[in-house]
Design an enzyme around this catalytic site. Structure first.
Site, short mmCIF file in Angstrom:
data_model
loop_
_atom_site.label_atom_id
_atom_site.label_comp_id
_atom_site.label_asym_id
_atom_site.label_seq_id
_atom_site.Cartn_x
_atom_site.Cartn_y
_atom_site.Cartn_z
NE ARG A 145 -1.82 2.14 3.21
CZ ARG A 145 -1.66 2.07 4.54
NH1 ARG A 145 -2.30 1.18 5.26
NH2 ARG A 145 -0.83 2.89 5.15
CG HIS A 149 -6.55 2.58 5.65
ND1 HIS A 149 -6.66 1.33 5.10
CD2 HIS A 149 -7.75 2.86 6.20
CE1 HIS A 149 -7.89 0.87 5.32
NE2 HIS A 149 -8.56 1.77 5.98
CE1 TYR A 158 1.18 2.66 8.74
CE2 TYR A 158 0.06 4.42 9.93
CZ TYR A 158 0.15 3.58 8.83
OH TYR A 158 -0.77 3.68 7.83
#
Ligand code: TPP
Length: 249
Positions: A145, A149, A158
């Site tokens: 990804r 998100h 993160y």
């Protein structure tokens, strides 16, 4: 939206529920005698897509079990993009995901999810197998990804930029373009595709903004097949709330 006509179920917002729905549908397809007849026009198979995060839901395990024991015509397609919002794949599974079905009796395979033709070939093969009565199969497409998100997610909190850069270099669209150019496909084609893509995006944006807000009461319709006192109560509460808010406008 007509799932019968489009042969495409609408998006399931509750993760992994679509796996159960798809397995149920595949079980029905088999009961209807639409598997393994040898007639390609008649035989059907179902494909269910879900993410690495969704695999941690019990629904996926239940789906694998029911598909296996009923030898249902279904392909489980895991899009393993290695992140479920901020949860890394290592927190979702100890063993590689393509082995997830083994204990249930569903064989699996990992494919390069950034290789367009590999995804197409593997999907085609295993859908054909399912259609001809070979039972369920699991595909794990390994990908990444690149973006956030959602617009409320900040991945810089993160994960490292270096990891993102490594995967940017494996961009499946770029890779496919390079492949096609090596086959002798020229600039004209890519320009045409770009214009068609931009036009489609413009059209979708315009049509989306032109949509009218659906009536608020719609969220209560179809919860139960028959009228239900709890739903009536909630509907009445919302209508009263909305009426109150209206007074303040
Ligand atoms: C049952 C359930 N739990 C939590 C959520 C909230 N949620 C939405 S997307 C998401 C992460 C999904 O990750 P993954 O399955 O890997 O799919 P991706 O979005 O990365 O393709 C979560 C936890 C949800 N929609 N449904």
């Amino acid at each position: 939206w007509d799932p019968e006509e489009t042969r495409f179920h609408h998006y399931a917002i509750v993760l992994a529920t679509q796996v159960l729905h798809a397995v149920g549908y595949a079980m029905g397809v088999k009961l209807d005698g639409k598997v393994g007849t040898g007639d390609r026009e008649k035989d059907l198979a179902v494909i269910s897509y879900f993410g690495d995060g969704a695999t941690a839901e019990g629904d996926v395990s239940e789906g694998l079990l029911f598909a296996a024991v009923n030898e249902s015509p279904i392909v489980f397609f895991i899009q393993n993009n290695q992140w479920a919002i901020s949860s890394h794949i290592d927190s979702q599974t100890k063993a590689p995901l393509y082995t997830r079905g083994e204990g249930f009796g569903v064989p699996g395979m990992r494919i390069d999810g950034n290789d367009v033709l590999a995804c197409y070939a593997a999907t085609r093969l295993h859908m054909d197998n399912a259609r001809s009565g070979e039972g369920p199969f699991l595909l794990e497409a390994l990908t990444y990804r690149i973006g956030a998100h959602t617009t409320s997610d900040d991945p810089s909190k993160y994960r490292e930029d270096a990891e993102v850069d490594e995967w940017k270099a494996k961009d499946p669209i770029k890779r496919f373009e390079i492949f096609l150019r090596r086959q002798g496909i020229g600039d004209d084609f890519f320009e045409e595709v770009k214009v068609a893509g931009d036009d489609l995006a413009k059209k979708i944006r315009a049509e989306t903004f032109a949509l009218e807000d659906p009536p608020l009461g719609n969220i209560f319709n179809h919860v139960y097949t028959e009228q239900h006192p709890e739903i009536d109560k909630q509907r009445a509460w919302l209508e009263a709330y909305e009426a109150r808010m209206g007074d303040h406008e």
